[in-house]
Design a protein around this motif. Structure first.
Motif, PDB file in Angstrom:
ATOM      1  N   LEU A 182      -9.411  25.977 -30.997  1.00  0.00           N
ATOM      2  CA  LEU A 182      -9.808  26.499 -29.543  1.00  0.00           C
ATOM      3  C   LEU A 182      -8.703  26.242 -28.598  1.00  0.00           C
ATOM      4  CD1 LEU A 182     -13.562  25.252 -29.411  1.00  0.00           C
ATOM      5  CD2 LEU A 182     -12.665  27.577 -30.106  1.00  0.00           C
ATOM      6  N   PRO A 183      -8.434  27.230 -27.663  1.00  0.00           N
ATOM      7  CA  PRO A 183      -7.623  26.454 -26.700  1.00  0.00           C
ATOM      8  C   PRO A 183      -7.863  25.795 -25.654  1.00  0.00           C
ATOM      9  CG  PRO A 183      -8.725  28.990 -26.074  1.00  0.00           C
ATOM     10  CD  PRO A 183      -9.104  28.548 -27.395  1.00  0.00           C
ATOM     11  N   LYS A 184      -6.722  24.819 -25.226  1.00  0.00           N
ATOM     12  CA  LYS A 184      -7.236  23.776 -24.448  1.00  0.00           C
ATOM     13  C   LYS A 184      -7.286  24.362 -23.215  1.00  0.00           C
ATOM     14  CE  LYS A 184      -4.807  20.250 -26.865  1.00  0.00           C
ATOM     15  NZ  LYS A 184      -3.650  19.169 -27.021  1.00  0.00           N
ATOM     16  N   ARG A 185      -8.029  23.676 -22.261  1.00  0.00           N
ATOM     17  CA  ARG A 185      -8.199  24.154 -21.013  1.00  0.00           C
ATOM     18  C   ARG A 185      -6.933  24.562 -20.067  1.00  0.00           C
ATOM     19  NH1 ARG A 185     -12.311  26.785 -20.422  1.00  0.00           N
ATOM     20  NH2 ARG A 185     -11.783  26.702 -22.727  1.00  0.00           N
ATOM     21  N   GLY A 186      -5.734  23.783 -20.428  1.00  0.00           N
ATOM     22  CA  GLY A 186      -4.637  24.101 -19.545  1.00  0.00           C
ATOM     23  C   GLY A 186      -3.948  25.383 -19.973  1.00  0.00           C
ATOM     24  N   GLU A 187      -4.267  25.875 -21.286  1.00  0.00           N
ATOM     25  CA  GLU A 187      -3.355  26.738 -22.150  1.00  0.00           C
ATOM     26  C   GLU A 187      -3.851  28.266 -21.356  1.00  0.00           C
ATOM     27  OE1 GLU A 187      -3.316  24.576 -26.235  1.00  0.00           O
ATOM     28  OE2 GLU A 187      -4.280  26.344 -26.126  1.00  0.00           O
ATOM     29  N   ASN A 188      -4.875  28.456 -20.837  1.00  0.00           N
ATOM     30  CA  ASN A 188      -5.344  29.726 -20.062  1.00  0.00           C
ATOM     31  C   ASN A 188      -5.345  29.787 -18.590  1.00  0.00           C
ATOM     32  OD1 ASN A 188      -7.342  28.296 -19.457  1.00  0.00           O
ATOM     33  ND2 ASN A 188      -8.996  29.557 -20.430  1.00  0.00           N
ATOM     34  N   GLY A 189      -4.727  28.700 -18.248  1.00  0.00           N
ATOM     35  CA  GLY A 189      -4.467  28.411 -16.794  1.00  0.00           C
ATOM     36  C   GLY A 189      -5.547  27.767 -16.107  1.00  0.00           C
ATOM     37  N   ARG A 190      -6.725  27.656 -16.699  1.00  0.00           N
ATOM     38  CA  ARG A 190      -7.734  26.642 -16.000  1.00  0.00           C
ATOM     39  C   ARG A 190      -7.968  25.475 -16.497  1.00  0.00           C
ATOM     40  NH1 ARG A 190     -12.067  30.681 -15.068  1.00  0.00           N
ATOM     41  NH2 ARG A 190     -11.265  32.754 -15.407  1.00  0.00           N
ATOM     42  N   GLY A 191      -8.326  24.736 -15.940  1.00  0.00           N
ATOM     43  CA  GLY A 191      -8.410  23.109 -16.020  1.00  0.00           C
ATOM     44  C   GLY A 191      -9.900  22.912 -16.456  1.00  0.00           C
ATOM     45  N   GLU A 192     -10.025  21.582 -16.866  1.00  0.00           N
ATOM     46  CA  GLU A 192     -11.229  21.154 -17.329  1.00  0.00           C
ATOM     47  C   GLU A 192     -12.231  21.154 -15.993  1.00  0.00           C
ATOM     48  OE1 GLU A 192     -14.842  19.710 -19.027  1.00  0.00           O
ATOM     49  OE2 GLU A 192     -13.034  20.621 -19.906  1.00  0.00           O
ATOM     50  N   ARG A 193     -13.403  21.765 -15.934  1.00  0.00           N
ATOM     51  CA  ARG A 193     -14.228  21.779 -14.850  1.00  0.00           C
ATOM     52  C   ARG A 193     -14.796  20.435 -14.503  1.00  0.00           C
ATOM     53  NH1 ARG A 193     -17.745  27.274 -14.341  1.00  0.00           N
ATOM     54  NH2 ARG A 193     -16.345  28.761 -14.964  1.00  0.00           N
ATOM     55  N   GLU A 194     -14.486  20.092 -13.081  1.00  0.00           N
ATOM     56  CA  GLU A 194     -15.107  18.956 -12.533  1.00  0.00           C
ATOM     57  C   GLU A 194     -16.511  19.592 -11.926  1.00  0.00           C
ATOM     58  OE1 GLU A 194     -13.820  16.181 -13.001  1.00  0.00           O
ATOM     59  OE2 GLU A 194     -11.791  16.949 -13.763  1.00  0.00           O
ATOM     60  N   ALA A 195     -17.555  18.403 -11.849  1.00  0.00           N
ATOM     61  CA  ALA A 195     -18.725  18.450 -11.424  1.00  0.00           C
ATOM     62  C   ALA A 195     -18.549  18.921  -9.675  1.00  0.00           C
ATOM     63  CB  ALA A 195     -19.503  17.510 -11.660  1.00  0.00           C
ATOM     64  N   VAL A 196     -19.337  19.744  -9.363  1.00  0.00           N
ATOM     65  CA  VAL A 196     -19.136  20.222  -7.868  1.00  0.00           C
ATOM     66  C   VAL A 196     -20.642  20.214  -7.515  1.00  0.00           C
ATOM     67  CG1 VAL A 196     -18.517  21.915  -6.004  1.00  0.00           C
ATOM     68  CG2 VAL A 196     -17.212  21.668  -8.220  1.00  0.00           C
ATOM     69  N   GLU A 197     -20.810  19.232  -6.547  1.00  0.00           N
ATOM     70  CA  GLU A 197     -22.439  19.206  -6.011  1.00  0.00           C
ATOM     71  C   GLU A 197     -22.876  20.271  -5.207  1.00  0.00           C
ATOM     72  OE1 GLU A 197     -25.355  16.090  -3.755  1.00  0.00           O
ATOM     73  OE2 GLU A 197     -23.393  15.419  -4.476  1.00  0.00           O
ATOM     74  N   ARG A 198     -23.727  21.104  -5.326  1.00  0.00           N
ATOM     75  CA  ARG A 198     -24.128  22.177  -4.786  1.00  0.00           C
ATOM     76  C   ARG A 198     -25.777  22.135  -4.235  1.00  0.00           C
ATOM     77  NH1 ARG A 198     -21.404  24.311  -9.030  1.00  0.00           N
ATOM     78  NH2 ARG A 198     -19.554  25.886  -8.345  1.00  0.00           N
ATOM     79  N   ALA A 199     -26.041  22.581  -2.938  1.00  0.00           N
ATOM     80  CA  ALA A 199     -27.338  22.580  -2.542  1.00  0.00           C
ATOM     81  C   ALA A 199     -28.423  23.193  -3.397  1.00  0.00           C
ATOM     82  CB  ALA A 199     -27.164  23.271  -0.997  1.00  0.00           C
ATOM     83  N   GLY A 200     -29.621  22.739  -3.351  1.00  0.00           N
ATOM     84  CA  GLY A 200     -30.739  23.193  -4.097  1.00  0.00           C
ATOM     85  C   GLY A 200     -30.680  22.498  -5.321  1.00  0.00           C
ATOM     86  N   ALA A 201     -31.521  22.907  -6.363  1.00  0.00           N
ATOM     87  CA  ALA A 201     -31.760  22.319  -7.506  1.00  0.00           C
ATOM     88  C   ALA A 201     -30.547  22.236  -8.475  1.00  0.00           C
ATOM     89  CB  ALA A 201     -32.908  22.910  -8.376  1.00  0.00           C
ATOM     90  N   ARG A 202     -30.191  21.390  -9.103  1.00  0.00           N
ATOM     91  CA  ARG A 202     -29.100  21.093  -9.844  1.00  0.00           C
ATOM     92  C   ARG A 202     -29.148  22.009 -11.132  1.00  0.00           C
ATOM     93  NH1 ARG A 202     -25.645  15.800 -11.978  1.00  0.00           N
ATOM     94  NH2 ARG A 202     -24.307  16.998 -13.374  1.00  0.00           N
ATOM     95  N   TYR A 203     -30.385  21.725 -11.701  1.00  0.00           N
ATOM     96  CA  TYR A 203     -30.625  22.620 -12.921  1.00  0.00           C
ATOM     97  C   TYR A 203     -31.382  23.986 -12.718  1.00  0.00           C
ATOM     98  CZ  TYR A 203     -29.121  18.049 -14.358  1.00  0.00           C
ATOM     99  OH  TYR A 203     -28.607  16.731 -14.414  1.00  0.00           O
ATOM    100  N   ARG A 204     -31.215  24.985 -13.325  1.00  0.00           N
ATOM    101  CA  ARG A 204     -31.701  26.313 -12.950  1.00  0.00           C
ATOM    102  C   ARG A 204     -31.639  27.198 -14.102  1.00  0.00           C
ATOM    103  NH1 ARG A 204     -29.234  27.747  -6.886  1.00  0.00           N
ATOM    104  NH2 ARG A 204     -28.793  25.482  -6.238  1.00  0.00           N
ATOM    105  N   THR A 246     -26.078  23.651 -12.594  1.00  0.00           N
ATOM    106  CA  THR A 246     -25.080  24.442 -11.656  1.00  0.00           C
ATOM    107  C   THR A 246     -24.039  23.448 -10.870  1.00  0.00           C
ATOM    108  OG1 THR A 246     -26.535  23.932  -9.991  1.00  0.00           O
ATOM    109  CG2 THR A 246     -27.212  25.726 -11.139  1.00  0.00           C
ATOM    110  N   TRP A 247     -23.890  22.217 -11.342  1.00  0.00           N
ATOM    111  CA  TRP A 247     -22.707  21.698 -11.086  1.00  0.00           C
ATOM    112  C   TRP A 247     -21.571  21.870 -11.535  1.00  0.00           C
ATOM    113  CZ3 TRP A 247     -24.219  15.831  -9.125  1.00  0.00           C
ATOM    114  CH2 TRP A 247     -25.179  15.749  -8.232  1.00  0.00           C
ATOM    115  N   PHE A 248     -21.755  22.521 -12.681  1.00  0.00           N
ATOM    116  CA  PHE A 248     -20.684  22.793 -13.596  1.00  0.00           C
ATOM    117  C   PHE A 248     -20.584  24.395 -13.647  1.00  0.00           C
ATOM    118  CE2 PHE A 248     -21.352  18.353 -15.149  1.00  0.00           C
ATOM    119  CZ  PHE A 248     -20.120  18.170 -15.011  1.00  0.00           C
ATOM    120  N   VAL A 249     -21.651  25.407 -13.668  1.00  0.00           N
ATOM    121  CA  VAL A 249     -21.495  26.538 -13.593  1.00  0.00           C
ATOM    122  C   VAL A 249     -22.452  26.934 -12.612  1.00  0.00           C
ATOM    123  CG1 VAL A 249     -22.455  28.729 -15.128  1.00  0.00           C
ATOM    124  CG2 VAL A 249     -21.561  26.511 -16.343  1.00  0.00           C
TER     125      VAL A 249
END
Length: 472
Positions: A227-249, A440-443
């Motif tokens: 499997l390609p590493k995150r940096g190999e397609n120009g994308r880094g590892e996703r960091e958690a981003v707190e979003r408004a509303g319910a976290r799990y949906r 949703t903090w990751f997706v």
């Protein structure tokens, strides 16, 4: 020690109904103590990770002539015949859990009396709601509960509750099927039980069992390292981003155009819809991630293996699905996905502890955490042939001209970053029930819905044109 139900269970349940219990003695062969087999380890971990008992409940409406003795005999049959139904767990702080199968003991049937004029069906439904969330005491309580609803002296409903650790749905059906096939004179089934959970433990610790596990773990290592590493397609590892509303949906689409497009592809390739949906998911996932390889975990039932079809127990484990969707048409991805998923099933049978150690080792070697999504395909139509009548191009386009509504639900908890579920459980139907769950903090929610709608649009495009490419 004699296993039984905790007496405290008698007081639980709908307050308007009174309860008492009937004791049912049982006696069976194969008592002993042993380690958990791989499927048991998997389901116990899932129950703990989800923080939910995952109990399985069923309601049976009863004939007015039914007697308490009928169901005492039914419960006794399950306990006598199936070792999984008379198994308790033993936990210690410094060792893995073990299972103990009892040769004899006592079980209880609860009888719930509905007040005069009460709604027996409603009481039965309340009991299901109660027992779905009422955890079993794995060290003291047998993994089957039977509750009878009675009104005006007449039995109306049977509620059966199974501890998911003891068996899965297929095992529950196997139990009931054996019960219906017993000899009316002797009460015996004309064939023996092929395998019990302790038999699986013994086989998995044998040289052939170890060989299978080793082969599976080699497959996992090989595929994970490709499997390609995150940096190999120009994308880094996703960091958690707190979003408004319910976290799990969860977002769900009941997509008619996806079913129609997928059905056209299935007819064209002479395969089932399940294979097409897997290819659509793989392509959509890669379009979103930017990788050329689609990779996902899948829950695989090992009941296709010799001697395991009718076992009363848990034999499902995690499989690894990896397919290359680049430089291909959707039709070609369907064929690739079918070959890839065969490997997924072949290598989803392994020592769980060694698998966990392998994942940690791969993460160290890759220098990044693994973050595989989950694909959960539950259709019953896996016949290898296309279903029903092939829709026309005009019919597919007409269906696609009406936007499919998206329905959102907030979840109290979800233990994966992303999971896609195809929830066809009662035949194929006229639409694909597509469910996308996420943290949703990751997706982000727009990515969740975007993945679902991309699968739908790909189905329509490729259903109408066999030359449509993945765009990867």
């Amino acid at each position: 020690m004699t296993p039984t139900y905790p007496r405290t269970a008698e007081a639980a349940g709908p307050e308007q109904a009174s309860r008492h219990v009937v004791e049912v003695p049982f006696e069976g062969d194969g008592a002993g103590i042993g380690a958990l087999n791989w499927g048991q380890q998997h389901i116990l971990g899932a129950i703990r990770n989800l923080g939910s008992p995952m109990n399985m409940c069923a309601i049976r409406e009863l004939d007015p002539t039914a007697s308490v003795q009928d169901f005492a005999e039914e419960l006794r049959f399950y306990l006598n015949r199936f070792q999984a139904m008379r198994t308790l767990l033993r936990f210690s702080p410094d060792a893995p859990p073990v299972q103990e199968v009892f040769a004899a003991g006592q079980a209880l049937i609860q009888i719930v009396d509905v007040p005069p004029g009460g709604d027996a069906a409603a009481v039965a439904a309340e009991l299901v709601s109660e027992h779905e969330e009422l955890s079993f005491d794995d060290e003291n309580e047998l993994p089957i509960r039977m509750l009878l609803v009675r009104r005006d002296g007449v039995l109306t409903h049977l509620v059966t509750v199974l501890n998911h650790f003891a068996t899965d749905g297929a095992g529950a059906f196997a139990m009931y099927d054996d019960y219906t096939k017993r000899d009316p004179a002797t009460g015996e089934v004309p064939y023996p039980v092929q395998n019990h959970p302790l038999d699986l433990t013994a086989h998995q610790n044998s040289p052939s069992g170890r060989k299978q596990s080793d082969a599976s773990l080699r497959y996992w290592r090989r595929e994970l390292m490709t499997l390609p590493k995150r940096g190999e397609n120009g994308r880094g590892e996703r960091e958690a981003v707190e979003r408004a509303g319910a976290r799990y949906r969860r977002v769900s689409l009941r997509s008619v155009p996806m079913m129609m497009g997928a059905t056209r592809i299935a007819h064209r390739l002479e395969c089932d819809v399940s294979a097409v949906l897997l290819a659509l998911f793989s392509t959509a996932l890669v379009r979103i991630t930017g990788d050329r390889l689609a990779a996902a975990q899948m829950l695989v039932s090992n009941r296709f293996r010799p001697g395991m079809a009718d076992i009363v127990g848990n034999v499902s484990q995690t499989g690894l699905f990896v397919v290359d969707v680049a430089d291909a048409t959707i039709d070609e991805v369907v064929e690739r996905a079918q070959r890839a998923v065969t490997r997924t099933y072949k290598y989803a049978y392994f020592d769980l502890t060694e698998w966990q150690e392998l994942l940690a080792e791969v993460e160290r070697e890759r220098g990044e955490p693994l973050s595989l999504c989950y694909y959960n395909d539950r259709p019953s139509q896996r016949s290898g042939t296309a279903p029903g009548t092939e829709p026309s191009v005009a019919e597919v386009k007409a269906a696609a001209s009406v936007e499919t509504p998206a329905t959102w639900m907030e979840l109290p908890f979800f233990n994966e970053r992303l999971m896609v579920t195809i929830d066809i459980v009662d035949g194929v139907g006229d639409a694909v029930p597509l469910l996308v769950y996420a943290d949703t903090w990751f997706v982000a929610p727009e990515e969740m819905e975007g993945l679902a709608r991309l699968m739908e649009s790909l189905a329509v495009e490729a259903g109408c044109d066999p030359g449509v490419r993945t765009g990867v």
